[in-house]
Write a protein that holds these residues in place. Structure first.
Motif, PDB file in Angstrom:
ATOM      1  N   ALA B  98       0.826  -1.214   0.000  1.00 54.42           N
ATOM      2  CA  ALA B  98       0.000   0.000   0.000  1.00 54.42           C
ATOM      3  C   ALA B  98       0.858   1.261   0.000  1.00 54.42           C
ATOM      4  CB  ALA B  98      -0.941  -0.003   1.205  1.00 54.42           C
ATOM      5  N   GLU B  99       1.946   1.275   0.768  1.00 53.20           N
ATOM      6  CA  GLU B  99       2.765   2.487   0.844  1.00 53.20           C
ATOM      7  C   GLU B  99       3.513   2.733  -0.464  1.00 53.20           C
ATOM      8  OE1 GLU B  99       5.195   2.878   4.324  1.00 53.20           O
ATOM      9  OE2 GLU B  99       3.619   2.138   5.651  1.00 53.20           O
ATOM     10  N   TYR B 100       4.099   1.679  -1.016  1.00 46.62           N
ATOM     11  CA  TYR B 100       4.783   1.849  -2.295  1.00 46.62           C
ATOM     12  C   TYR B 100       3.821   2.330  -3.381  1.00 46.62           C
ATOM     13  CZ  TYR B 100       9.441   0.018  -1.282  1.00 46.62           C
ATOM     14  OH  TYR B 100      10.711  -0.140  -0.823  1.00 46.62           O
ATOM     15  N   ARG B 101       2.598   1.805  -3.354  1.00 46.72           N
ATOM     16  CA  ARG B 101       1.625   2.210  -4.375  1.00 46.72           C
ATOM     17  C   ARG B 101       1.267   3.685  -4.227  1.00 46.72           C
ATOM     18  NH1 ARG B 101      -0.391  -2.653  -6.695  1.00 46.72           N
ATOM     19  NH2 ARG B 101      -2.242  -1.723  -7.591  1.00 46.72           N
ATOM     20  N   ARG B 102       1.180   4.118  -2.970  1.00 37.11           N
ATOM     21  CA  ARG B 102       0.864   5.517  -2.749  1.00 37.11           C
ATOM     22  C   ARG B 102       2.016   6.395  -3.246  1.00 37.11           C
ATOM     23  NH1 ARG B 102      -0.834   6.299   3.237  1.00 37.11           N
ATOM     24  NH2 ARG B 102      -1.401   4.110   2.930  1.00 37.11           N
ATOM     25  N   LEU B 103       3.240   5.940  -2.988  1.00 40.02           N
ATOM     26  CA  LEU B 103       4.403   6.693  -3.449  1.00 40.02           C
ATOM     27  C   LEU B 103       4.446   6.735  -4.980  1.00 40.02           C
ATOM     28  CD1 LEU B 103       7.041   8.179  -2.930  1.00 40.02           C
ATOM     29  CD2 LEU B 103       8.182   5.975  -2.624  1.00 40.02           C
ATOM     30  N   LYS B 104       4.200   5.590  -5.594  1.00 37.11           N
ATOM     31  CA  LYS B 104       4.185   5.517  -7.066  1.00 37.11           C
ATOM     32  C   LYS B 104       3.129   6.473  -7.626  1.00 37.11           C
ATOM     33  CE  LYS B 104       4.599   3.502 -11.250  1.00 37.11           C
ATOM     34  NZ  LYS B 104       5.633   4.042 -12.149  1.00 37.11           N
ATOM     35  N   VAL B 204      12.135  -1.379   5.794  1.00 35.99           N
ATOM     36  CA  VAL B 204      12.230  -1.093   4.372  1.00 35.99           C
ATOM     37  C   VAL B 204      11.697   0.321   4.183  1.00 35.99           C
ATOM     38  CG1 VAL B 204      11.294  -1.647   2.105  1.00 35.99           C
ATOM     39  CG2 VAL B 204      12.065  -3.476   3.612  1.00 35.99           C
ATOM     40  N   ARG B 205      12.574   1.231   3.842  1.00 39.34           N
ATOM     41  CA  ARG B 205      12.185   2.626   3.711  1.00 39.34           C
ATOM     42  C   ARG B 205      12.595   3.156   2.344  1.00 39.34           C
ATOM     43  NH1 ARG B 205      14.904   5.035   9.171  1.00 39.34           N
ATOM     44  NH2 ARG B 205      16.674   4.973   7.741  1.00 39.34           N
ATOM     45  N   GLY B 218       7.633   3.849   4.790  1.00 40.22           N
ATOM     46  CA  GLY B 218       8.295   2.768   5.507  1.00 40.22           C
ATOM     47  C   GLY B 218       8.781   3.134   6.883  1.00 40.22           C
ATOM     48  N   ASP B 219       8.251   4.198   7.435  1.00 41.31           N
ATOM     49  CA  ASP B 219       8.866   4.766   8.618  1.00 41.31           C
ATOM     50  C   ASP B 219       7.981   4.664   9.845  1.00 41.31           C
ATOM     51  OD1 ASP B 219      11.259   5.696   9.159  1.00 41.31           O
ATOM     52  OD2 ASP B 219      10.760   7.802   8.992  1.00 41.31           O
ATOM     53  N   GLU B 220       7.320   3.541  10.001  1.00 36.80           N
ATOM     54  CA  GLU B 220       6.418   3.314  11.129  1.00 36.80           C
ATOM     55  C   GLU B 220       5.211   4.255  11.122  1.00 36.80           C
ATOM     56  OE1 GLU B 220      10.049   3.397  12.780  1.00 36.80           O
ATOM     57  OE2 GLU B 220       9.914   1.663  11.498  1.00 36.80           O
ATOM     58  N   HIS B 221       5.045   4.984  10.039  1.00 33.88           N
ATOM     59  CA  HIS B 221       3.765   5.655   9.864  1.00 33.88           C
ATOM     60  C   HIS B 221       3.454   5.774   8.373  1.00 33.88           C
ATOM     61  CE1 HIS B 221       6.155   9.572  10.952  1.00 33.88           C
ATOM     62  NE2 HIS B 221       6.899   8.671  10.412  1.00 33.88           N
ATOM     63  N   THR B 222       2.343   6.410   8.083  1.00 36.41           N
ATOM     64  CA  THR B 222       1.934   6.523   6.695  1.00 36.41           C
ATOM     65  C   THR B 222       2.881   7.444   5.926  1.00 36.41           C
ATOM     66  OG1 THR B 222       0.514   8.360   7.297  1.00 36.41           O
ATOM     67  CG2 THR B 222      -0.472   6.179   7.333  1.00 36.41           C
TER      68      THR B 222
END
Lengths: 304, 304, 304, 304
Positions: B98-104, B204-205, B218-222
């Motif tokens: 989910a986080e990578y997708r948001r970044l992408k 993984v950040r 990847g930093d323990e939050h959104t």
């Protein structure tokens, strides 16, 4: 599937396959092959459906509120108690949220000592048009009512509702926000800010203040535990914890695309490129020098 | 299901039901009713299995690395290109996080401008006993290789691996941590700290530094986006976003318990208690005063 | 006070009082009553001023860079070494930043083991018009050069500067951002992103990755230490720590306003109101009930 | 300086120099050259000292509580009102805390709309031995009383104190924690958790919930503002903002060490080393290659 609006049910059933639609919920319960029941109708319809499921010995998952008025709710409890076995589960879904579960486990573990207070926040962006002041309590705060009882393992013994001047962002006449105080059988205090027209986000937070520390969830990051002079967030120890959802999503996306005859994910070209780069990396590890990456021409099949 | 270790496969198959086990993967591909293939064998076995699936026109999800050596990887690419249609998806699962997708999505949206650098961290608590210095690149960093190509939409053109003095927490002889630099076709720079015996967590950040802001996951939050003078985290706008996983988990837990003939979730008593408390709350809203909560006696069925 | 631009110096001196202004810095050093010297002139003027101060045995705080070229810098070192006693302090002010000091103390304490890598970020909103590509190194990164030497207690032994494609937000021809790698005498690796036209903020961050944990500063919150499965932030144990700056600011604001014959802070009315509310609070503590607060009429003197 | 304990006062005065000590505060006020008064005696001594200062027309900074009982506090207000000019400032130092000031500025700016609620936390590690239940209100919460009045610009109109079961970490008989509710003239609600034996830290937090967003301070990072779907932290735009305290500390440390005849900060060697490294960096920027750093031998004067 049962719905008085048969057309709507037919539409939903079509997306699943192999489902018979009924207008009458009781007829649905009597259909052959029914092993369990999920009740997602409006609250006032729940009591009848629950009693019918009990009469047939069917396990049932019933959306909250179980029964909106407590007299009817007590009838359901008494009916199940007469049966002598448990068939009903109520849809208080916060008990299944990863953060709430972590908080519950922390409190039960006892590392922070006895909980003294819960500070809760329940904010929505905006409320539906027919929302009443009472619904801030019995529709919204009802989640915190269950969460507090579950987290603390105590019944609530008194409640006080305070009314700040309503926000100008709330519809005329709606008492929003409200500030609700619960006392518990064990002497703990629970306060809840409920603000259903906050305008800025859906925020559900809970801080448990205990004798030896506090723990907070719902704050745009993982659970923060404050004790012994520091505020801590747990760091995952394993990729399965960190990426569990990604693995699920990957397999589901692959299955869905495959059914449609498509490939939507990383391609063989991506696999090839990764090999080439990794090989150059291993060379650089040995040479301690910069290594160029040389890819074969990209076949048209993999054009972006 | 195919596995050279048939006994292990039989055990796994038993947990699913209706599965035929084969020792030979090609025999499994030829079994009736096979619609798609998932390859999760060790890397060196992938090429043969992929080519066999291509020969049968079967869609395939293949774990990474697609093929460990790039010559073999290129053969797979060429085979699929000759087929003229896409059948293979490679298991780079970060694209589904989910986080990578948001970044992408953020990078593709263009709000932050062109990406200039990616700063990546890849830490494990400890590495398996047979982990080699090269595997930090071709097993661990291979995830960042794909993530960087995907996030930037650019091929990588050169790589440099730097070796700080190894941690005393790493096994004798293992070059751990390493610091890896990638250059890209578009002139961006990607750096990766890989540290597989960090001892402290799986982290993984990724921070993308762009022309008009930076975004970090990847930093323990959104995801935190820094631009125009502030660091921002997105706040969910909807309970379905916030609690999607909880709803899934609730339904699955109910189905599982029901199959075992149990009720493990919130009970009818919990539903009743919530009604009583909510009613008292609504009274307090009206009286502007503290209201006591009176529960009926708790039936034995609901003893804790 | 000495400045070739005497007029500017006169203006500055007027704000302090009792200061004699000189055009020639050496004349200023020879003035009676000079006990110490602060050199804040441009870098090329530093060497002469430092040597003059040494000749007079005057302690000196010299802004960075001490001397821009290293040959001149070595002459200063040799001059002080010949004197046989220390007179010069250089203006590397990060050593006095609360977060850097906490990081230094943590590293020196040894709880996280030997430092393996420093990941640094140095971003400005925009650079002055005359900023050159070399100045990203010798004006901006020079702060990280000193911070790395100080934090690690090691000399730097090699440097590599990488040039990603410049941001379109940077002036034409300026290589911005740059990515700088330092190797140290102890085998640690230091990387620095320097980006002086980031557009989005002044961000100075440093993460020290050690054998048993990592610690990060500069990230819009207090130092975050990751070790043993959690990310932790220190929580102050004392109001003097938390509010030290507020106490300083309060006294200074009072002294400043008093000199101007004004009162700008909390008034006697504020003191009175606090007493009345506190008394009502203590009554409520006893009665366990809501207590009204009754204030006397507010005198005109305290009109808002 | 005045203190009934003259010996203690003599000791404190010795550290400053040029101070005359008095046992009687009024005698001190009448001493020649007194321009302003700072009252830091226990609360019950304040009224007399304030009135004496007023009688002499002296500006005064008086520690909180101005006067512990509200009748005496009102006498002070009336005395100053009779004077017709403002002389007293009360020591509510939170108004000078950087975070509170930022929150005040945000609320006054109006971007978030009208404040509806303040949620406050006031935690200490432990309380002094003579702390009473009433002192949680009139010594601890008195800070929140002033902060709420100041932040909201409204008087408080009612108060309710709730008593959760005390923590077992609190001394026998002390009602700790307490939960305090204030109503305001403008219809806002202020709640305060006060917990003076939390054991885990000194935490002072405040969240202002407004019509169009909320803002939170005191949470181990800079102010977090939640509005329009995101939670934001301000990023400094300038090194003077970020490092203001470091510059002050640097100058003070240099002045202090210089007075003692020492140099404790970065040395000329540090200045030299920075020049050498920066020069190598600029070479690397030009050569695009790794450049070694060569330092001259380190003179003994700079031995660590």
């Amino acid at each position: 599937m049962a719905d008085p609006d048969v057309e709507r049910a037919e539409k939903a059933a079509a997306g699943v396959g192999g489902v018979t639609v009924h207008a009458d919920p009781v007829a649905a319960l009597d259909a052959p092959g029914v092993a369990a029941v999920l009740i997602a109708s409006p609250g006032p319809a729940h009591e009848e459906a629950l009693l019918a499921a009990f009469a047939r010995g069917l396990p049932v998952l019933c959306e909250k509120p179980m029964v909106p008025d407590s007299t009817g709710a007590l009838r359901v409890v008494e009916a199940e108690a007469r049966l002598g076995r448990r068939l009903a589960q109520i849809g208080f879904m916060r008990r299944y949220d990863a953060e709430y579960r972590r908080l519950k486990a922390l409190l039960d573990g006892g590392a922070l000592g006895r909980p003294l207070m819960l500070h809760c926040t329940h904010r929505n962006v905006s409320s539906p048009g027919d929302f009443t002041s009472a619904m801030l309590i019995n529709s919204s705060v009802s989640h915190e009512i269950d969460a507090a009882r579950w987290l603390l393992g105590q019944e609530l013994t008194a409640v006080t509702v305070l009314r700040p001047t309503p926000s100008s962002g709330a519809p005329e006449g709606l008492l929003d926000p409200q500030f609700v105080l619960f006392e518990t059988a064990g002497g703990a205090l629970v306060d809840v800010e409920v603000f259903v027209n906050s305008g800025f986000g859906y925020q559900v937070r809970c801080e448990a203040v205990c004798e030896r520390g506090s723990a907070r969830i719902g704050d745009e990051h993982t659970m923060v535990v404050t004790s012994a002079g520091s505020a801590r967030e747990e760091v995952a120890q394993d990729y399965l914890v960190r990426f569990a959802d990604a693995y699920d999503r990957e397999l589901q996306a692959w299955a869905d695309a495959t059914r449609r005859g498509e490939v939507t994910g990383p391609s063989a070209w991506d696999g090839y490129a990764a090999s080439v780069v990794a090989e150059a990396g291993v060379r650089s590890l040995e040479t301690c020098d910069r290594e160029a990456v040389e890819l074969a021409p990209r076949p048209d099949l993999y054009a972006r």
